[in-house]
Structures are given as structure tokens and as C-alpha cells.
Design a protein around this motif. Structure first.
Motif, PDB file in Angstrom:
ATOM      1  N   ASP A 362     -81.043 -52.671  43.134  1.00 48.86           N
ATOM      2  CA  ASP A 362     -82.255 -53.361  43.574  1.00 48.86           C
ATOM      3  C   ASP A 362     -83.350 -53.366  42.530  1.00 48.86           C
ATOM      4  O   ASP A 362     -84.459 -53.839  42.784  1.00 48.86           O
ATOM      5  CB  ASP A 362     -82.790 -52.697  44.859  1.00 48.86           C
ATOM      6  CG  ASP A 362     -81.832 -52.851  46.027  1.00 48.86           C
ATOM      7  OD1 ASP A 362     -81.195 -53.918  46.112  1.00 48.86           O
ATOM      8  OD2 ASP A 362     -81.723 -51.908  46.828  1.00 48.86           O
ATOM      9  N   ASN A 363     -83.040 -52.859  41.328  1.00 45.73           N
ATOM     10  CA  ASN A 363     -84.116 -52.723  40.347  1.00 45.73           C
ATOM     11  C   ASN A 363     -83.634 -52.993  38.927  1.00 45.73           C
ATOM     12  O   ASN A 363     -84.143 -52.418  37.974  1.00 45.73           O
ATOM     13  CB  ASN A 363     -84.713 -51.306  40.433  1.00 45.73           C
ATOM     14  CG  ASN A 363     -86.033 -51.202  39.689  1.00 45.73           C
ATOM     15  OD1 ASN A 363     -86.804 -52.152  39.649  1.00 45.73           O
ATOM     16  ND2 ASN A 363     -86.277 -50.042  39.087  1.00 45.73           N
ATOM     17  N   TYR A 364     -82.672 -53.875  38.763  1.00 48.84           N
ATOM     18  CA  TYR A 364     -82.180 -54.152  37.416  1.00 48.84           C
ATOM     19  C   TYR A 364     -82.910 -55.361  36.829  1.00 48.84           C
ATOM     20  O   TYR A 364     -83.471 -56.193  37.553  1.00 48.84           O
ATOM     21  CB  TYR A 364     -80.667 -54.397  37.420  1.00 48.84           C
ATOM     22  CG  TYR A 364     -80.228 -55.635  38.158  1.00 48.84           C
ATOM     23  CD1 TYR A 364     -80.162 -56.868  37.512  1.00 48.84           C
ATOM     24  CD2 TYR A 364     -79.857 -55.578  39.502  1.00 48.84           C
ATOM     25  CE1 TYR A 364     -79.747 -58.007  38.177  1.00 48.84           C
ATOM     26  CE2 TYR A 364     -79.444 -56.709  40.181  1.00 48.84           C
ATOM     27  CZ  TYR A 364     -79.384 -57.916  39.518  1.00 48.84           C
ATOM     28  OH  TYR A 364     -78.987 -59.047  40.185  1.00 48.84           O
ATOM     29  N   SER A 435     -86.113 -62.090  37.032  1.00 50.36           N
ATOM     30  CA  SER A 435     -85.562 -60.891  36.395  1.00 50.36           C
ATOM     31  C   SER A 435     -84.109 -60.659  36.768  1.00 50.36           C
ATOM     32  O   SER A 435     -83.349 -60.096  35.993  1.00 50.36           O
ATOM     33  CB  SER A 435     -86.398 -59.668  36.789  1.00 50.36           C
ATOM     34  OG  SER A 435     -86.341 -59.461  38.202  1.00 50.36           O
ATOM     35  N   GLY A 436     -83.709 -61.118  37.961  1.00 47.43           N
ATOM     36  CA  GLY A 436     -82.373 -60.787  38.423  1.00 47.43           C
ATOM     37  C   GLY A 436     -81.348 -61.899  38.354  1.00 47.43           C
ATOM     38  O   GLY A 436     -80.154 -61.636  38.231  1.00 47.43           O
ATOM     39  N   ASN A 491     -76.741 -58.207  27.373  1.00 47.67           N
ATOM     40  CA  ASN A 491     -77.813 -58.833  28.143  1.00 47.67           C
ATOM     41  C   ASN A 491     -78.875 -57.860  28.645  1.00 47.67           C
ATOM     42  O   ASN A 491     -79.738 -58.233  29.453  1.00 47.67           O
ATOM     43  CB  ASN A 491     -77.220 -59.588  29.334  1.00 47.67           C
ATOM     44  CG  ASN A 491     -76.329 -58.695  30.185  1.00 47.67           C
ATOM     45  OD1 ASN A 491     -76.542 -57.480  30.279  1.00 47.67           O
ATOM     46  ND2 ASN A 491     -75.316 -59.279  30.799  1.00 47.67           N
ATOM     47  N   GLY A 492     -78.802 -56.606  28.220  1.00 47.37           N
ATOM     48  CA  GLY A 492     -79.778 -55.619  28.660  1.00 47.37           C
ATOM     49  C   GLY A 492     -79.295 -54.730  29.790  1.00 47.37           C
ATOM     50  O   GLY A 492     -79.931 -53.723  30.111  1.00 47.37           O
ATOM     51  N   LEU A 493     -78.169 -55.080  30.395  1.00 54.23           N
ATOM     52  CA  LEU A 493     -77.593 -54.254  31.459  1.00 54.23           C
ATOM     53  C   LEU A 493     -76.559 -53.303  30.863  1.00 54.23           C
ATOM     54  O   LEU A 493     -75.957 -53.593  29.830  1.00 54.23           O
ATOM     55  CB  LEU A 493     -76.920 -55.128  32.517  1.00 54.23           C
ATOM     56  CG  LEU A 493     -77.746 -56.225  33.189  1.00 54.23           C
ATOM     57  CD1 LEU A 493     -76.877 -56.951  34.209  1.00 54.23           C
ATOM     58  CD2 LEU A 493     -78.983 -55.647  33.854  1.00 54.23           C
ATOM     59  N   LEU A 497     -72.904 -51.647  35.112  1.00 51.67           N
ATOM     60  CA  LEU A 497     -73.697 -52.441  36.044  1.00 51.67           C
ATOM     61  C   LEU A 497     -73.353 -53.922  35.917  1.00 51.67           C
ATOM     62  O   LEU A 497     -73.247 -54.623  36.928  1.00 51.67           O
ATOM     63  CB  LEU A 497     -75.193 -52.230  35.792  1.00 51.67           C
ATOM     64  CG  LEU A 497     -76.149 -53.012  36.712  1.00 51.67           C
ATOM     65  CD1 LEU A 497     -75.890 -52.668  38.177  1.00 51.67           C
ATOM     66  CD2 LEU A 497     -77.602 -52.741  36.342  1.00 51.67           C
ATOM     67  N   GLY A 498     -73.160 -54.382  34.694  1.00 53.97           N
ATOM     68  CA  GLY A 498     -72.777 -55.775  34.492  1.00 53.97           C
ATOM     69  C   GLY A 498     -71.459 -56.088  35.172  1.00 53.97           C
ATOM     70  O   GLY A 498     -71.314 -57.129  35.826  1.00 53.97           O
TER      71      GLY A 498
END
Length: 615
Positions: A362-364, A435-436, A491-493, A497-498
Motif C-alpha cells: 500500500d505504500n510503494y 505513484s502506483g 523502476n525503483g521497486l 515487489l516487482g
């Protein structure tokens, strides 16, 4: 499911149920080991390209000339049906010999749908007379595509009244205004043509309303809930001319023209507002009032299969829209369930092995939230896995705030085939989480999605007819496939998580595709859907169930258009990795898909087998 975000492309207006107008082609001079031009001759028939015979035989020359003549006729016929389609497909129609298209949206009626079917029979008969073995490799491929298309469309005969021109989000009434807003003005004449075209919209919508009345008489009209949704969504189109988004977008396009003086620009702006007041707004008022008058005539508030020929129509829709290699709906359902279970098991394992992922969902946030920065970044990170693409220009635009609740989260407008590098991507800020979702949304619509795929083919294709043939399941399957790929780029993840988000996106789409099948083919009612979602996915929100169920009724097979193409690509990729093992190269697999171009998967699959053997 963790979250559900789907995108629906804005496609060209199709007045008749025929092949729609998007690009599709194969490279004419391949030089890479993955190109299908290197296929060997095949003695097994099917869709493989056979070796081209020497062109010195009169019989061979005649076959090739006859085929080119037929393709030229089909190209001209398709682009002469309505002026909006022509303008969106060609910036300079005269250079392609098209000078006789009426300045209107074409005609629409039950009779014309039937006539189109008869015309297709005549065209197929002409195609069947041409000996395919005498054609060049490229002609053979186009021949197979046309053959598969005609065979699929033949099943539409007798089912014309099941066609749904109106639907929330994906219907003509939702997509046509956006196409009008993006109608390009290359010159003063384009402005004149646009105003003439716009002034015929009331006549066109009256024809659609008459078709809806015939559907109602036959007991095939939409549900009251669907009517209410369409009416609510279209209220923005009833805004006064000075407040209408078709006034502001017109003004912007007029101001950009350099061959008009200020007085001329102001005069055109005034004329546009008059046309909006006299034709566009009344057209929507007539259409919406007519739909309201037809409320209460719906005879079935469940899936298509509950209509007399609904199951037959659903089978037609699946095979016509997706071109799937799965022969029966049972087989397709089993494949969807199998893939869904795989995605869910993969998600479960990741969450067990990496407990911290649960707190990150919920906060990526991706590394960038600016559209242009994301598109630039994507072009860099895909370089190792996708063929190089020639430079293209693109503009990112935002959906007008008054239409955010009406339109898709994002969509790509395919440029004219003779100006294929001028691309536009629309972003709906009311639906996309910056952002998501924006990063993967732009991978779907931009690089390496729709923009990339269209520029790739329009830049290498030399067969005009193939450039206008559209196979949505290939195009949307490709865009979904690369959207899923984008979750695992730099991509920053985190990698974990990706992967989790990628499996989740795939599972969410699979679930919707499965529900589409169960509701429209197997006849699930709302209670069955609710029970299934509650038991297996812990989804008990009645509002969500109502929305899902209603959407499947309003737009059957639309989710399959995305998922089946994606599933077909995944299956081919799995087979390639299993067969080639250490020799598998993702870039070459992607090159194969791009080179063969949009086509039914029943045509693509035999070529894929040949590619594996020749790799």
C-alpha cells in the motif's frame, strides 16, 4: 486480488462490422535470425509461408497481380466507409488514390450489417480463386490473415442484432467525442471538413438509435442499469458550447494553424460553437432521451448465454475478437484457470518468503512519476530485450476533467499511417495513481507497448492493406505482456515487489476474464459470482460484485481481448524457453512477435513453430 487497474484503448470508429483500421505488417527485408522470412518451405500446409515460385510464369504473375488488385480494392473500400476513419488513417488520402469518401460518419443499420456480410462472402470468393502457392511470401501471409478473418466473420451471419454499438467506456458514444477532439487540422480544408463532418453527427446517432429500437423489439436491448450508466457518463457532452471540451480543443487546434489570420480563426471558432449547439448537443440529447424511452424493454439481466442465440454469439465474439488457438470455450476456460492458479501460487510463495512485502503493497512508488521522464526511462531500460526502434515523437495529454469519470485510465491514439511517428497518449488523472500505476500504464500505452509496436510496424510495412487490419487481441495482448514486463525493470521497486505486483496484475486480469466466461457462456448469476469471489478471494463487497457483473453484461469479451492475447504470448514464450533452453533470447522472441505483426493467433502459431525449428 491486491488491486485492479485496467486500461481500454480508444480505437477507431467502425461503422460496419469489418476489419478495423490499425496497423499490421511484417518486415519486407529481414536480416535478423529471428525473422520469419527465413522460414523453409512447408509441405504440411497450414499457415506457413512456402517458398515463392519464380515470377517468370504467366500463371504466377497473374496470381500475384490478382491478389494485389484484391488487396487494393479492400484497402479502398475500408477507408471509404466514413470520413473520420479515413482522416485518422491517412493524412493525405489522395496520395493513395482515395478522393471519393463522403464527409459524414457513414451509415449504420441492420440492413447494412447484413449487406456487409454478403460483401465479405464475395470478397472471400475472390480470395479463394487465387492460388496461394503462387504468391510471394508476404502475399501468402496476408492471404492467410484474410482467410482466417473471413472464416471467423462468417459466423456473425444471423446474429447481427446482438451487436452492441453502445456501451459504457468502450461504446461509440464514449469514444467518438475523443476522436473528434483529436481530429488533426493539417490545413484550412481540414477545418472545413471537420465542421461538415461534425454537423452530420445527429443523423448518425439517429441511425444508431433506430438500431437500438430494433434490438428492443427483438428482446435484445441493454439493461436499465447500462442505460443509466451511459446517460450519466454522457452528461458532460451536453455542456453549453462555450463550456464544451470540443470547443476548447477546437480553439487550440485552430490557434496552432499558421495559414489563418486572427479574424479567420475567430470566425471558425464561432462556427464550431454553432455546430455544437445545432448538431452535437442535440445528437446526444436525442440519443440519450431515446435510450431512456427504451428502458424497461430488457428481457435478460444475466449473461449472453441466456438469450436464444447468446451462446452462439459469445463463441463468435471470442474467436473473432481474440483469434485464439483454443478451439472451444471449455479449453480456453481451463487454460485461464491454470494460469490464474499459477499466478496465485507464485504470489503466495513470494509473500511467505518475504514477509516484508505485505507492508509495502500500500505504500510503494516507482522511481519517476512524470510522464515524459517515465517514457524516456522506459526507452532506455528496454533496449536489451527489444529490437531498436526508430525515433518517434509523442505528446502526452490529460483527459479533460469533465470526462474523467467517462473514459479509460489511459489510451493511445494510433497515428495516420503516412504520419506514423506523430503519436498521442492520453492519461486520465481521475483514474491513474501517479505513484502506483502511471509507470506500467505508460509501458502499456507507450514503450514498449502500443506506441512502440505501431511505430515499429508502420515504419517497416510496405503492404497498405496490412497497415489497416487490426487484431485487438494481438495488440492488447502485446501491450499487456510488456506492461507485465515493466514491473520487473529497473523502476525503483525491489525485484521481489516487482514480481509480486506483476503476478498480481496478471491474476487480476485472469480473474476478470474467467468471470466474463462464466457469466456470459456458462450463465452464472450474480449470487454465483458473489459466492465465488467471497469463497476464493475474500471479496464480499456487494458494490464491487455489482460493478463486475454489470460490466461483463455491458461489454462481453472485452477483458478476453486483453487476456487471451497475453495468454497466447505467454504460452509461446514458455514453449520457446523449453525448446531452446540456453539458446533462448528474449529479444529474438520479441522480434518474432513484432515482425509477424497483428494477426489471429491461429495464423501466428504455425509460423511460431517454424521459427523455433529455424532458430
Amino acid at each position: 486480488m491486491l488491486k485492479n487497474t485496467r486500461k481500454f484503448r480508444c480505437v477507431f470508429l467502425c461503422v460496419l462490422l469489418s476489419v478495423s483500421f490499425l496497423c499490421s505488417c511484417a518486415r519486407s527485408s529481414p536480416s535478423q535470425p529471428g525473422d520469419y522470412e527465413s522460414y523453409r518451405a512447408s509441405e504440411s500446409g497450414g499457415a506457413q509461408l512456402s517458398e515463392s515460385p519464380a515470377p517468370d510464369s504467366p500463371q504466377v504473375q497473374k496470381a500475384r497481380v490478382d491478389f494485389d488488385t484484391l488487396c487494393g480494392k479492400l484497402f479502398h473500400d475500408q477507408l471509404s466507409e466514413n470520413y473520420l476513419t479515413l482522416h485518422y488513417t491517412l493524412a493525405d488520402p489522395a496520395s493513395y488514390g482515395i478522393t471519393d469518401c463522403a464527409l459524414d460518419f457513414g451509415d449504420f443499420s441492420l440492413e447494412l450489417l447484413k449487406e456487409a456480410g454478403e460483401t465479405q462472402k464475395e470478397d472471400k470468393a475472390a480470395l479463394d480463386k487465387i492460388p496461394v502457392q503462387f504468391l510471394t511470401k508476404q502475399q501468402q501471409l496476408t492471404y492467410k490473415i484474410l482467410q482466417a478473418t473471413y472464416e471467423a466473420e462468417a459466423k456473425f451471419e444471423g446474429l447481427e442484432l446482438y451487436y452492441q454499438p453502445l456501451a459504457p467506456t468502450v461504446g461509440v458514444q464514449a469514444q467518438l467525442p475523443v476522436l473528434l477532439a483529436e481530429y488533426i487540422f493539417y490545413s484550412r480544408q481540414d477545418v472545413e471538413d471537420y465542421l461538415t463532418l461534425l454537423s452530420t453527427i445527429d443523423r448518425y446517432y439517429e441511425q444508431i438509435l433506430e438500431f437500438e429500437k430494433e434490438k428492443a423489439k427483438a428482446g435484445l436491448f441493454m439493461t436499465d442499469t447500462c442505460v443509466d450508466t451511459i446517460v450519466s457518463d454522457c452528461e458532460a457532452y451536453l455542456a453549453a458550447p462555450e463550456e464544451n471540451f470540443l470547443a476548447s480543443t477546437f480553439d487550440e487546434r485552430i490557434d496552432a494553424l499558421t495559414d489563418l489570420g486572427e479574424d479567420e480563426k475567430n470566425a471558425y471558432k464561432a462556427r464550431n460553437r454553432e455546430v455544437l449547439a445545432d448538431h452535437f448537443i442535440p445528437a446526444y440529447e436525442t440519443l440519450l432521451n431515446g435510450l431512456v424511452d427504451l428502458k424497461g424493454t430488457c428481457t435478460n439481466e444475466m449473461g449472453l448465454c441466456h438469450y436464444p442465440k447468446g451462446k452462439e454469439y459469445y463463441e463468435y465474439l471470442v474467436h473473432s475478437s481474440t483469434g485464439t488457438t483454443y478451439e472451444t470455450i471449455d479449453d480456453l476456460k481451463d487454460a485461464v484457470e491454470k494460469q490464474l492458479n499459477y499466478e496465485l501460487m507464485a504470489m503466495s510463495k513470494l509473500l511467505i518468503d518475504h514477509e516484508e512485502l505485505g507492508d509495502q503493497l500500500d505504500n510503494y512508488q516507482f522511481s519517476s512519476t512524470d510522464p515524459n521522464e517515465i517514457l524516456e526511462h522506459l526507452q532506455t531500460v528496454i533496449a536489451s530485450d527489444f529490437p531498436e526502434l526508430e525515433d518517434a515523437s509523442y505528446t502526452t495529454k490529460y483527459v479533460p476533467s469533465s470526462l474523467e469519470h467517462t473514459l479509460s485510465p489511459a489510451f493511445f491514439l494510433v497515428p495516420p499511417m503516412d504520419r506514423y511517428k506523430d503519436c498521442v497518449i492520453y492519461i486520465n488523472q481521475g483514474s491513474v495513481n501517479t505513484s502506483g500505476d502511471l509507470y506500467t500504464t505508460l509501458a502499456h500505452e507507450g514503450y514498449p507497448g502500443h506506441l512502440y509496436q505501431n511505430v515499429y510496424f508502420l515504419g517497416s510495412c510496405d503492404i497498405p492493406l496490412r497497415k489497416i487490419l487490426s487484431f485487438g487481441s494481438y495488440s492488447e495482448g502485446w501491450a499487456t505482456y510488456v506492461e507485465n514486463y515493466a514491473y520487473t525493470t529497473d523502476n525503483g521497486l525491489s525485484n521481489e515487489l516487482g514480481r509480486l505486483l506483476a503476478h498480481n496484475a496478471s491474476a487480476s486480469l485472469a480473474l476478470h476474464a474467467l468471470l466474463d466466461i462464466n457469466i456470459n457462456y456458462y450463465g452464472w448469476d450474480k449470487e454465483q459470482v458473489s459466492s465465488y469471489l467471497s469463497q476464493y478471494y475474500d471479496i464480499s463487497d456487494s458494490t464491487m460484485v455489482d460493478q463486475i457483473y454489470g460490466y461483463m453484461l455491458d461489454a462481453p469479451v472485452n477483458y478476453l481481448n486483453y487476456y487471451v492475447g497475453y495468454l497466447e504470448i505467454l504460452r509461446m514464450k514458455e514453449q520457446a524457453k523449453k525448446t531452446l533452453k540456453d539458446r533462448f533470447e528474449l529479444k529474438e522472441f520479441n522480434r518474432f512477435l513484432l515482425d509477424i505483426g497483428p494477426a489471429p493467433f491461429t495464423v501466428i502459431k504455425p509460423y511460431f513453430k517454424e521459427w523455433l525449428e529455424a532458430f
